[in-house]
Design a protein around this motif. Sequence first.
Motif, PDB file in Angstrom:
ATOM      1  N   UNK A  47       0.853  -1.186   0.000  1.00  0.00           N
ATOM      2  CA  UNK A  47       0.000   0.000   0.000  1.00  0.00           C
ATOM      3  C   UNK A  47       0.891   1.239   0.000  1.00  0.00           C
ATOM      4  N   UNK A  48       0.676   2.115  -0.976  1.00  0.00           N
ATOM      5  CA  UNK A  48       1.451   3.354  -1.052  1.00  0.00           C
ATOM      6  C   UNK A  48       2.932   3.126  -1.177  1.00  0.00           C
ATOM      7  N   UNK A  49       3.315   2.059  -1.829  1.00  0.00           N
ATOM      8  CA  UNK A  49       4.729   1.764  -2.000  1.00  0.00           C
ATOM      9  C   UNK A  49       5.347   1.013  -0.841  1.00  0.00           C
ATOM     10  N   UNK A  50       4.617   0.890   0.261  1.00  0.00           N
ATOM     11  CA  UNK A  50       5.118   0.175   1.432  1.00  0.00           C
ATOM     12  C   UNK A  50       4.616  -1.273   1.407  1.00  0.00           C
ATOM     13  N   UNK A  51       5.511  -2.201   1.688  1.00  0.00           N
ATOM     14  CA  UNK A  51       5.156  -3.615   1.731  1.00  0.00           C
ATOM     15  C   UNK A  51       5.165  -4.060   3.186  1.00  0.00           C
ATOM     16  N   UNK A  52       4.060  -4.632   3.635  1.00  0.00           N
ATOM     17  CA  UNK A  52       3.901  -5.044   5.032  1.00  0.00           C
ATOM     18  C   UNK A  52       3.809  -6.559   5.116  1.00  0.00           C
ATOM     19  N   UNK A  53       4.490  -7.108   6.122  1.00  0.00           N
ATOM     20  CA  UNK A  53       4.450  -8.560   6.338  1.00  0.00           C
ATOM     21  C   UNK A  53       3.376  -8.891   7.365  1.00  0.00           C
ATOM     22  N   UNK A  54       2.443  -9.765   6.985  1.00  0.00           N
ATOM     23  CA  UNK A  54       1.326 -10.127   7.847  1.00  0.00           C
ATOM     24  C   UNK A  54       1.460 -11.540   8.405  1.00  0.00           C
ATOM     25  N   UNK A  55       2.545 -12.229   8.058  1.00  0.00           N
ATOM     26  CA  UNK A  55       2.738 -13.587   8.559  1.00  0.00           C
ATOM     27  C   UNK A  55       3.495 -13.582   9.880  1.00  0.00           C
ATOM     28  N   UNK A  56       4.097 -14.725  10.219  1.00  0.00           N
ATOM     29  CA  UNK A  56       4.896 -14.815  11.440  1.00  0.00           C
ATOM     30  C   UNK A  56       6.196 -15.556  11.131  1.00  0.00           C
ATOM     31  N   UNK A  57       6.971 -15.835  12.159  1.00  0.00           N
ATOM     32  CA  UNK A  57       8.267 -16.482  11.980  1.00  0.00           C
ATOM     33  C   UNK A  57       8.192 -17.997  12.141  1.00  0.00           C
ATOM     34  N   UNK A  58       6.978 -18.541  12.155  1.00  0.00           N
ATOM     35  CA  UNK A  58       6.809 -19.977  12.347  1.00  0.00           C
ATOM     36  C   UNK A  58       7.376 -20.794  11.204  1.00  0.00           C
ATOM     37  N   UNK A  59       7.765 -22.023  11.532  1.00  0.00           N
ATOM     38  CA  UNK A  59       8.341 -22.929  10.537  1.00  0.00           C
ATOM     39  C   UNK A  59       7.716 -24.308  10.736  1.00  0.00           C
ATOM     40  N   UNK A  60       7.107 -24.840   9.690  1.00  0.00           N
ATOM     41  CA  UNK A  60       6.433 -26.130   9.777  1.00  0.00           C
ATOM     42  C   UNK A  60       7.443 -27.262   9.594  1.00  0.00           C
ATOM     43  N   UNK A  61       7.332 -28.284  10.473  1.00  0.00           N
ATOM     44  CA  UNK A  61       8.225 -29.442  10.409  1.00  0.00           C
ATOM     45  C   UNK A  61       7.423 -30.703  10.106  1.00  0.00           C
ATOM     46  N   UNK A  62       8.071 -31.647   9.434  1.00  0.00           N
ATOM     47  CA  UNK A  62       7.461 -32.938   9.118  1.00  0.00           C
ATOM     48  C   UNK A  62       8.404 -34.035   9.584  1.00  0.00           C
ATOM     49  N   UNK A  63       7.839 -35.059  10.245  1.00  0.00           N
ATOM     50  CA  UNK A  63       8.630 -36.205  10.684  1.00  0.00           C
ATOM     51  C   UNK A  63       8.975 -37.079   9.484  1.00  0.00           C
ATOM     52  N   UNK A  64      10.270 -37.381   9.320  1.00  0.00           N
ATOM     53  CA  UNK A  64      10.679 -38.286   8.245  1.00  0.00           C
ATOM     54  C   UNK A  64      11.314 -39.557   8.806  1.00  0.00           C
ATOM     55  N   UNK A  65      11.401 -39.649  10.131  1.00  0.00           N
ATOM     56  CA  UNK A  65      11.796 -40.875  10.822  1.00  0.00           C
ATOM     57  C   UNK A  65      11.393 -40.696  12.274  1.00  0.00           C
ATOM     58  N   UNK A  66      11.624 -41.722  13.076  1.00  0.00           N
ATOM     59  CA  UNK A  66      11.204 -41.646  14.475  1.00  0.00           C
ATOM     60  C   UNK A  66      11.952 -40.558  15.242  1.00  0.00           C
TER      61      UNK A  66
END
Length: 401
Positions: A151-170
């Motif tokens: 908006x008006x040349x400004x870019x705003x971040x609306x997300x968060x710093x979360x990171x999704x993980x997936x188990x690929x072994x026990x």
Amino acid sequence: MVDRLSTLQIFQSGISTILERQADLARTQQELSTGRRILSPSDDPAGAVKVLDIEEDLRQIDQYQRNASTAEGQLAFEDTTLSSVTDVLQRVRELSLQANNATIGAEGRAAIAVELDSRLEELVSLANTRDANDEYIFAGFQAESEPFSQSGGQVTYNGDDGQRFIDISSGSQVAVRDSGSRVFLAVPAGNGTFDFSVSGNAGTAVVSSASADGTFVRDSYSVNFIQALPTDPITYEVVDSGANVVATGNYESGDAISFNGATITVGGEPVNGDSISIDSTASQSVFQTVREIADVLRNASDTPANNAEVNNTIASGLLNLDQALGNVLSVQADVGSRLNRIDSQQAINEDFNLQLETSLSEVQDVDFAEAISRLNLQQVALQAAQQTFVTTQRLSLFDYF
């Protein structure tokens, strides 16, 4: 009466023997048709429990392999998107270098600004990339919401710093996404220690290089140029955020100005009141870098002072673009490392799966050679029992009459 009872017992015994032989034969035939020796838990209670445990482990390995394939697809998609981001930033860098050419006038720079605006839109679009599940890949945990808005040349971040993980072994997880703040916002500014900016100067001073050593004191500084009379030499003083003078000296074009562990080399002719701002802000978004370059080109004029401002802004912008490119490449290298981890874990899972299947086969699978030999013996035994029964019945009937 006794003879009749004895004949009945012989008859029943013969039938029982035949039925037992038929049951043994039927079981062996079923083992051969299914390939398994344990047809019900009662056949081998301990073995049946072991089979259940192994089958549960196999199901879990299969789930890990599906997870790994999912993670591999998501990371490969992110890697492709990051490559596109790199391509855009490289184009922005090319345009910046082109605009910094002394032969480009204000009209040419304004045209370049138009393309830079388009490239900025493209960067925002890439930052809002969605995957096959219609989720935003750079939104952290807010995958359902568009992470970047403009908006008006400004870019705003609306997300968060979360990171999704997936188990690929026990005991192993892999991150399948990176937050937009890490990729596009947390970019080291300037030379990685400080950035500089020049705006509103009337002279032609241009910063050609900027560096810092380990003794640099983080703060906001202002390099002020002083020349009370045209006949006076040009001097400078460096002032920190508390208005303390930390360095002074006579200015000579091309000389280095050093203070508190920082060094900048300035060329051109500043006039009284000109200044250069030094900011040790930790980071600057890639969007802000592109916007600042586009803005200075859009408002360019063909005056010496404005040319100096353009040169300074682009010099600072090029440092920030290089930092942005390095940051994206760093994230991309991390993604590649995670893809390699997945490949390695998939190979380990496959080996473990093979071991489990071998163990399962040893516990529940039938020995076909032994079972076929047993089947032949059981067929002979059944035939013998049937023949014995027939013969016995004939003799019993003869004795009866």
